[in-house]
Design an enzyme around this catalytic site. Structure first.
Site, PDB file in Angstrom:
ATOM      1  CG  HIS A 247      50.614  20.425 116.077  1.00 53.80           C
ATOM      2  ND1 HIS A 247      50.451  21.287 117.158  1.00 53.80           N
ATOM      3  CD2 HIS A 247      51.507  19.487 116.494  1.00 53.80           C
ATOM      4  CE1 HIS A 247      51.194  20.882 118.164  1.00 53.80           C
ATOM      5  NE2 HIS A 247      51.860  19.795 117.792  1.00 53.80           N
ATOM      6  CB  CYS A 248      49.992  26.192 115.111  1.00 54.68           C
ATOM      7  SG  CYS A 248      48.640  26.482 113.947  1.00 54.68           S
ATOM      8  CG  ASN A 249      45.863  26.378 120.117  1.00 59.95           C
ATOM      9  OD1 ASN A 249      45.244  25.323 120.191  1.00 59.95           O
ATOM     10  ND2 ASN A 249      45.756  27.318 121.046  1.00 59.95           N
TER      11      ASN A 249
END
Length: 205
Positions: A100-102
């Site tokens: 995941h990222c933001n």
């Protein structure tokens, strides 16, 4: 259907068996992670987001944190080997990995696309379509897409080298043998001259 698509942006999707891609919000929910049977988490974040986008349950999951910048100048190819090794190791152990990222839109999808491309040994276009078909909202920026294209050439070149290690060893061995042969001829020449000179002097005496 529109509302369903909106909800998908805030969920994660399984791209390959055991490999999931999504936004940071999923990584904050211990209940969601438990239900998904996640064991490993790749947290990809802009350095400016480090105060909020961070490992939440280090005692429960194994984390890999990558600090990057979500702009077209960021070098992803240099950072990818660490993510590749972490994901590969986790899957080999039977684990389940959330990347995941933001927002799960640009940064983390770029890493997942490169992983899918190398894992399945397919083109960058096919890898992009595979990931996009499972998480429709991804949109890596132009700089990331350029690097994804470049990585196809890199992984294929590495694969070609790995497939023909014997040929490389044979070339190296031939060069070593040639060097020894040349050295041997150079060593023998002065020995003959010195011996002949010494015998001649002895006879005169």
């Amino acid at each position: 259907m529109v509302w369903r698509r909106y909800d998908m942006r805030h969920e994660c999707q399984e791209i390959l068996p055991g490999l999931l891609l999504g936004p940071f919000v999923v990584s904050k929910s211990l209940e969601a992670l438990t239900n998904l049977q996640i064991t490993h988490i790749v947290c990809i974040r802009d350095a400016k987001e480090a105060f909020s986008v961070k490992p939440r349950y280090p005692e429960r999951f194994q984390y890999l944190v990558l600090d990057v910048e979500d702009n077209e100048e960021q070098n992803l190819i240099r950072l990818f080997p660490a993510a590749n090794q972490f994901i590969t190791s986790a899957l080999a152990q039977g684990g389940r990995v959330l990347v995941h990222c933001n927002g799960g839109i640009s940064l983390s999808p770029a890493f997942v696309i490169m992983f899918v491309m190398q894992h399945h040994r397919i083109s960058w276009e096919d890898a992009l379509h595979m990931v996009q078909n499972r998480r429709y909202c991804i949109s890596p920026n132009g700089g990331f897409l350029t690097q994804i294209k470049e990585y196809e050439s890199i992984y294929r070149a590495n694969l070609a080298v790995a497939q023909y290690p014997g040929a490389q060893r044979n070339v190296r061995r031939k060069r070593e043998d040639d060097d020894e042969e040349v050295g041997g001829r150079e060593d023998k020449r002065p020995l003959i001259d010195v011996t002949s000179s010494h015998d001649a002097n002895a006879m005169e005496t």
